[in-house]
Design a protein around this motif. Structure first.
Motif, PDB file in Angstrom:
ATOM      1  N   LYS A   1       2.228  -4.732 -11.885  1.00 13.06           N
ATOM      2  CA  LYS A   1       1.370  -5.818 -12.352  1.00 13.06           C
ATOM      3  C   LYS A   1       0.413  -6.323 -11.278  1.00 13.06           C
ATOM      4  CE  LYS A   1       3.454  -5.722 -16.298  1.00 13.06           C
ATOM      5  NZ  LYS A   1       2.777  -5.146 -17.481  1.00 13.06           N
ATOM      6  N   HIS A   2       0.731  -6.082  -9.998  1.00 15.00           N
ATOM      7  CA  HIS A   2      -0.117  -6.576  -8.913  1.00 15.00           C
ATOM      8  C   HIS A   2      -1.121  -5.526  -8.434  1.00 15.00           C
ATOM      9  CE1 HIS A   2       2.400 -10.195  -8.418  1.00 15.00           C
ATOM     10  NE2 HIS A   2       3.415  -9.395  -8.655  1.00 15.00           N
TER      11      HIS A   2
ATOM     12  N   THR B   1      13.308   6.721  -6.913  1.00 16.26           N
ATOM     13  CA  THR B   1      13.232   5.419  -6.248  1.00 16.26           C
ATOM     14  C   THR B   1      12.240   4.471  -6.914  1.00 16.26           C
ATOM     15  OG1 THR B   1      11.583   6.313  -4.705  1.00 16.26           O
ATOM     16  CG2 THR B   1      13.902   6.391  -4.034  1.00 16.26           C
ATOM     17  N   GLY B   2      11.200   4.984  -7.547  1.00 15.22           N
ATOM     18  CA  GLY B   2      10.215   4.127  -8.188  1.00 15.22           C
ATOM     19  C   GLY B   2       9.193   3.583  -7.204  1.00 15.22           C
ATOM     20  N   PHE B   3       8.259   2.784  -7.722  1.00 13.86           N
ATOM     21  CA  PHE B   3       7.200   2.200  -6.907  1.00 13.86           C
ATOM     22  C   PHE B   3       7.533   0.744  -6.581  1.00 13.86           C
ATOM     23  CE2 PHE B   3       5.087   5.558  -9.339  1.00 13.86           C
ATOM     24  CZ  PHE B   3       4.444   6.249  -8.324  1.00 13.86           C
ATOM     25  N   PRO B   4       7.029   0.232  -5.444  1.00  9.36           N
ATOM     26  CA  PRO B   4       7.273  -1.174  -5.096  1.00  9.36           C
ATOM     27  C   PRO B   4       6.722  -2.112  -6.165  1.00  9.36           C
ATOM     28  CG  PRO B   4       6.404   0.030  -3.207  1.00  9.36           C
ATOM     29  CD  PRO B   4       6.284   0.942  -4.378  1.00  9.36           C
TER      30      PRO B   4
ATOM     31  N   MET C   1       3.216  -3.710  -5.360  1.00 13.56           N
ATOM     32  CA  MET C   1       2.228  -2.738  -4.901  1.00 13.56           C
ATOM     33  C   MET C   1       0.827  -3.144  -5.359  1.00 13.56           C
ATOM     34  SD  MET C   1       2.226   1.355  -5.685  1.00 13.56           S
ATOM     35  CE  MET C   1       2.330   1.046  -7.462  1.00 13.56           C
ATOM     36  N   GLU C   2      -0.126  -3.148  -4.418  1.00 15.62           N
ATOM     37  CA  GLU C   2      -1.509  -3.514  -4.713  1.00 15.62           C
ATOM     38  C   GLU C   2      -2.462  -2.327  -4.618  1.00 15.62           C
ATOM     39  OE1 GLU C   2      -2.667  -6.719  -2.210  1.00 15.62           O
ATOM     40  OE2 GLU C   2      -1.148  -8.110  -2.983  1.00 15.62           O
ATOM     41  N   PHE C   3      -2.081  -1.299  -3.860  1.00 14.34           N
ATOM     42  CA  PHE C   3      -2.934  -0.119  -3.703  1.00 14.34           C
ATOM     43  C   PHE C   3      -2.074   1.131  -3.800  1.00 14.34           C
ATOM     44  CE2 PHE C   3      -4.644   3.082  -0.633  1.00 14.34           C
ATOM     45  CZ  PHE C   3      -5.707   3.502  -1.418  1.00 14.34           C
TER      46      PHE C   3
ATOM     47  N   ASN D   1       0.845  -1.196   0.000  1.00 15.29           N
ATOM     48  CA  ASN D   1       0.000   0.000   0.000  1.00 15.29           C
ATOM     49  C   ASN D   1       0.880   1.245   0.000  1.00 15.29           C
ATOM     50  OD1 ASN D   1      -2.104  -1.784   0.195  1.00 15.29           O
ATOM     51  ND2 ASN D   1      -2.598  -1.321   2.317  1.00 15.29           N
ATOM     52  N   VAL D   2       0.640   2.132  -0.947  1.00 13.59           N
ATOM     53  CA  VAL D   2       1.402   3.377  -1.054  1.00 13.59           C
ATOM     54  C   VAL D   2       0.411   4.536  -1.095  1.00 13.59           C
ATOM     55  CG1 VAL D   2       3.030   4.722  -2.423  1.00 13.59           C
ATOM     56  CG2 VAL D   2       3.277   2.235  -2.284  1.00 13.59           C
ATOM     57  N   VAL D   3       0.550   5.472  -0.152  1.00 11.21           N
ATOM     58  CA  VAL D   3      -0.327   6.640  -0.068  1.00 11.21           C
ATOM     59  C   VAL D   3       0.541   7.893  -0.102  1.00 11.21           C
ATOM     60  CG1 VAL D   3      -2.056   7.864   1.294  1.00 11.21           C
ATOM     61  CG2 VAL D   3      -2.041   5.359   1.262  1.00 11.21           C
ATOM     62  N   ILE D   4       0.259   8.785  -1.055  1.00 12.51           N
ATOM     63  CA  ILE D   4       1.042  10.011  -1.232  1.00 12.51           C
ATOM     64  C   ILE D   4       0.076  11.190  -1.283  1.00 12.51           C
ATOM     65  CG2 ILE D   4       2.688  11.234  -2.697  1.00 12.51           C
ATOM     66  CD1 ILE D   4       3.530   8.503  -3.816  1.00 12.51           C
ATOM     67  N   HIS D   5       0.275  12.155  -0.391  1.00 14.51           N
ATOM     68  CA  HIS D   5      -0.585  13.336  -0.334  1.00 14.51           C
ATOM     69  C   HIS D   5       0.176  14.636  -0.585  1.00 14.51           C
ATOM     70  CE1 HIS D   5      -4.032  11.051   0.890  1.00 14.51           C
ATOM     71  NE2 HIS D   5      -3.479  10.643   2.017  1.00 14.51           N
TER      72      HIS D   5
END
Length: 428
Positions: free
Chosen positions: A178-179, A151-154, A157-159, A138-142
């Motif tokens: 892809k996930h 760095t890129g995204f995991p 990552m599912e959310f 889960n990645v949340v950015i505000h």
């Protein structure tokens, strides 16, 4: 080489002592390397399993020490390596299938004491903390400054939720997740939804509310994977004026929010969204709903702030006594296709007829006869429709309108159809 995965160690000696204990998989990093000997000479090849509690890793000698490799489910990222001494099974899961295949091949070659030409062996140094931590799902950015640039995204990552970051377009790196199952890019400045969202093969929720969208792309509605996986779509608070007929291809939609746009009409085939249960049309300029709208079976329908013209309390209906024109040949051909229940494929009927049937409209006798885009011999009319037959809960800014009928755009396919309408309780 180093393989991040989940590992469970099972001791095969426990059942012989009357002890049956099922372990629990933990996040680990599996390494194949050589243990250096004195004088800088090369030692044997070992399999090291590093965890957060033991970053040095438990090490297993591989030469002549592997009983069997179970790789039936390697395509799912699962495998088991049975070690002879100690009598343990190394159960691997949630691994990358390609990397897992390379690991199993290397283990097999090391067991036979053969060279590993295509495998880069490690020096069995302790693993880093980041290598044994569970990947973020889960990645949340505000905030804009928190948005990853280098760095890129995991990978798993599912959310992903990115709000208030003034994004102008969808980051192409997101399409490589892809996930990913839920994507929330609301409250940005995105002007266009990319047509290659089909790369997100597991996406079930999509939120583009509070952006600058002008239209909903047809490519999104024809996506090979999204038509099977997408269940929630939120495109509220944008500047969308029309919805494509292809929207009904998203047959798995359960929740749709099209509120606070510039919509004046809905697609004529809108009622084909058979799985739709929650529909928000609040704040729109819609004056009529298509006759197929009566086919919906909703749990909740929100009409708050809709144009007063949508409600039929004070609207009169003018029905002519004579037809306007003779049906066209393409219209008669379309009726034949419907009556004979022919499949709508380009291989069975002409392409022009497929295009004509794609936005098929319903008439008042609800037999499915197609109506031409230019009109119909017996005309187009707006008639009241009881909302209680469509939705269990109706929300409106005016309490009295919750029980009021709304205007539905319908068609008469024949004089018989007109008689059914005027004498069957539809007309008021």
């Amino acid at each position: 080489m180093r393989l991040p995965c989940d590992v469970e160690i099972q001791n095969r000696m426990l059942p012989s002592h009357g002890m049956i204990k099922r372990g629990r998989s933990i996040r680990a990093s599996i390494v194949i390397g050589r243990r250096p000997l004195a004088g800088n000479s090369e030692g044997g090849i070992f399999l090291a399993i590093c965890t957060a509690k033991d970053r040095d890793g438990a090490k297993y000698c591989l030469k002549g020490n592997v009983v069997k490799i179970f790789g039936r489910f390697v395509q799912e990222g699962k495998a088991t390596i049975r070690i002879h001494e100690p009598a343990q099974d190394v159960c691997i899961s949630k691994a990358d299938p390609l990397q897992l295949k390379v690991l199993l091949t290397a283990v097999n070659l090391a067991h036979r004491d053969q060279d590993l030409p295509n495998v880069q062996l490690s020096s069995l140094v302790p693993a880093k903390q980041s290598q044994v931590e569970r990947p973020k799902t889960n990645v949340v950015i505000h905030r804009r400054q928190d948005y990853p640039i280098t760095t890129g995204f995991p990978q798993r990552m599912e959310f992903l939720q990115v709000n208030g970051c003034s994004l102008k377009k969808v980051d192409s790196r997101i399409l490589k997740a892809k996930h990913l199952k839920r994507l929330d890019l609301s409250s940005n400045s995105i002007c266009e939804i990319p047509g290659n969202l089909d790369q997100l093969t597991n996406l079930s929720e999509l939120n583009f509310s509070h952006n600058q969208l002008q239209y909903l792309p047809v490519g999104l509605c024809k996506s090979l994977h999204l038509v099977r996986t997408l269940q929630c779509l939120n495109i509220s608070h944008n500047h969308i004026k029309h919805l494509p007929f292809e929207l009904v291809n998203l047959a798995r939609l359960v929740r749709l929010d099209i509120s606070h746009n510039s919509l004046e009409t809905l697609p004529d085939n809108f009622g084909k969204l058979h799985h739709l249960r929650f529909l928000n049309m609040s704040g729109s300029d819609i004056k009529f709903v298509p006759s197929s709208f009566s086919k919906l079976r909703l749990e909740e329908l929100d009409l708050s702030g809709c144009d007063s013209a949508l409600f039929a309390a004070s609207r009169s209906i003018d029905i002519p006594d004579t037809p306007k024109h003779v049906p066209k040949l393409v219209e008669l051909a379309g009726r034949t296709v419907i009556t004979a229940k022919l499949p709508f494929t380009e291989g069975d009927i002409p392409v022009t007829l497929c295009f004509y049937l794609s936005p098929s409209r319903w008439h008042w006798c609800f037999q499915g006869t197609p109506i031409s885009v230019e009109g119909h011999p017996y005309g187009t009319f707006a008639v009241p429709m009881d909302l209680s037959q469509i939705a269990h809960t109706v929300t409106s800014s005016d309490f009295q309108r919750r029980a009021a009928p709304i205007l539905m755009k319908g068609y008469f396919c024949s004089y018989k159809c007109q008689v059914m309408f005027t004498g069957g309780g539809y007309a008021r």
